[in-house]
Design a protein around this motif. Sequence first.
Motif, mmCIF file in Angstrom:
data_model
loop_
_atom_site.group_PDB
_atom_site.id
_atom_site.type_symbol
_atom_site.label_atom_id
_atom_site.label_comp_id
_atom_site.label_asym_id
_atom_site.label_seq_id
_atom_site.Cartn_x
_atom_site.Cartn_y
_atom_site.Cartn_z
ATOM 1 N N ARG A 96 60.725 16.026 4.813
ATOM 2 C CA ARG A 96 60.347 17.253 4.358
ATOM 3 C C ARG A 96 60.133 16.829 2.672
ATOM 4 N N PHE A 97 59.406 17.221 2.144
ATOM 5 C CA PHE A 97 58.862 16.768 0.722
ATOM 6 C C PHE A 97 58.750 18.156 -0.233
ATOM 7 N N THR A 98 58.863 18.105 -1.310
ATOM 8 C CA THR A 98 58.602 19.482 -2.302
ATOM 9 C C THR A 98 57.825 18.924 -3.273
ATOM 10 N N HIS A 99 56.863 19.912 -3.734
ATOM 11 C CA HIS A 99 55.794 19.651 -4.639
ATOM 12 C C HIS A 99 56.178 19.155 -5.535
ATOM 13 N N ASP A 100 57.261 19.574 -6.394
ATOM 14 C CA ASP A 100 57.624 19.139 -7.737
ATOM 15 C C ASP A 100 58.043 17.812 -7.706
ATOM 16 N N ALA A 101 58.515 17.357 -6.402
ATOM 17 C CA ALA A 101 59.075 16.085 -6.309
ATOM 18 C C ALA A 101 57.915 14.825 -6.029
ATOM 19 N N THR A 102 56.734 15.300 -5.776
ATOM 20 C CA THR A 102 55.601 14.506 -5.503
ATOM 21 C C THR A 102 54.582 14.672 -6.438
ATOM 22 N N THR A 103 54.467 15.359 -7.285
ATOM 23 C CA THR A 103 53.374 15.751 -8.521
ATOM 24 C C THR A 103 53.634 14.996 -9.529
ATOM 25 N N GLY A 104 52.339 14.721 -10.178
ATOM 26 C CA GLY A 104 52.337 13.913 -11.535
ATOM 27 C C GLY A 104 51.868 15.063 -12.654
ATOM 28 N N LEU A 105 51.584 16.294 -12.002
ATOM 29 C CA LEU A 105 51.210 17.524 -13.114
ATOM 30 C C LEU A 105 52.236 17.637 -14.190
ATOM 31 N N PRO A 106 51.959 17.603 -15.291
ATOM 32 C CA PRO A 106 53.091 18.041 -16.472
ATOM 33 C C PRO A 106 53.320 19.236 -16.151
ATOM 34 N N GLY A 107 54.759 19.492 -16.562
ATOM 35 C CA GLY A 107 55.260 20.986 -16.161
ATOM 36 C C GLY A 107 55.790 21.144 -14.953
ATOM 37 N N GLU A 108 55.343 20.377 -13.993
ATOM 38 C CA GLU A 108 55.580 20.866 -12.354
ATOM 39 C C GLU A 108 56.561 19.419 -12.131
ATOM 40 N N ARG A 109 56.755 18.288 -12.903
ATOM 41 C CA ARG A 109 57.596 17.401 -12.362
ATOM 42 C C ARG A 109 58.745 17.729 -12.174
ATOM 43 N N GLY A 110 59.301 17.175 -11.045
ATOM 44 C CA GLY A 110 60.817 17.208 -10.794
ATOM 45 C C GLY A 110 61.437 15.721 -10.657
ATOM 46 N N THR A 111 62.573 15.607 -9.859
ATOM 47 C CA THR A 111 63.048 14.398 -9.760
ATOM 48 C C THR A 111 62.149 13.695 -8.752
ATOM 49 N N PRO A 112 61.714 12.381 -8.580
ATOM 50 C CA PRO A 112 60.947 11.867 -7.737
ATOM 51 C C PRO A 112 61.729 12.184 -6.297
ATOM 52 N N TRP A 113 60.869 12.155 -5.228
ATOM 53 C CA TRP A 113 61.386 12.000 -3.901
ATOM 54 C C TRP A 113 62.417 11.056 -3.508
ATOM 55 N N TRP A 114 61.922 9.966 -3.882
ATOM 56 C CA TRP A 114 62.866 8.695 -3.649
ATOM 57 C C TRP A 114 64.030 8.691 -4.282
ATOM 58 N N GLN A 115 64.169 9.439 -5.339
ATOM 59 C CA GLN A 115 65.443 9.392 -6.128
ATOM 60 C C GLN A 115 66.261 10.743 -5.832
ATOM 61 N N SER A 116 65.862 11.539 -4.919
ATOM 62 C CA SER A 116 66.939 12.690 -4.705
ATOM 63 C C SER A 116 67.391 12.798 -3.341
#
Length: 116
Positions: A96-116
């Motif tokens: 399972r992935f979240t959009h904010d962990a996989t996007t590069g869009l400014p303002g929507e970035r979260g912690t990258p999926w491989w770091q969470s």
Amino acid sequence: MSEFELYDLRVETVLDGRTPVCRHIEGESFRVEGETLVFPEGARVSMYALAALLPLLPAKQRPTDPADWMSTDAEVACPDPHCGGRFRVTRVGKRRFTHDATTGLPGERGTPWWQS
């Protein structure tokens, strides 16, 4: 927070009695986890074979209709027409992935999926 699932994949070399021309070792494999190719120690894959496989792997990761050929056809031939090597792509689990962990869009970035 929007979520989605992708299949983890196992890509295994199969010969089934066919003669390889390229360096294909029966049973040698790697995994696909998210966007990452994971190779066991010492595993090797021809870059030409990998080039043939790469466009299909993201589609194989996504849920598809049971009647879709992407759901039912599991083997990809080596691109050398004289080679008997094949690669069996098997869905082995879901991640399972979240959009904010996989996007590069400014303002929507979260912690990258491989770091969470």
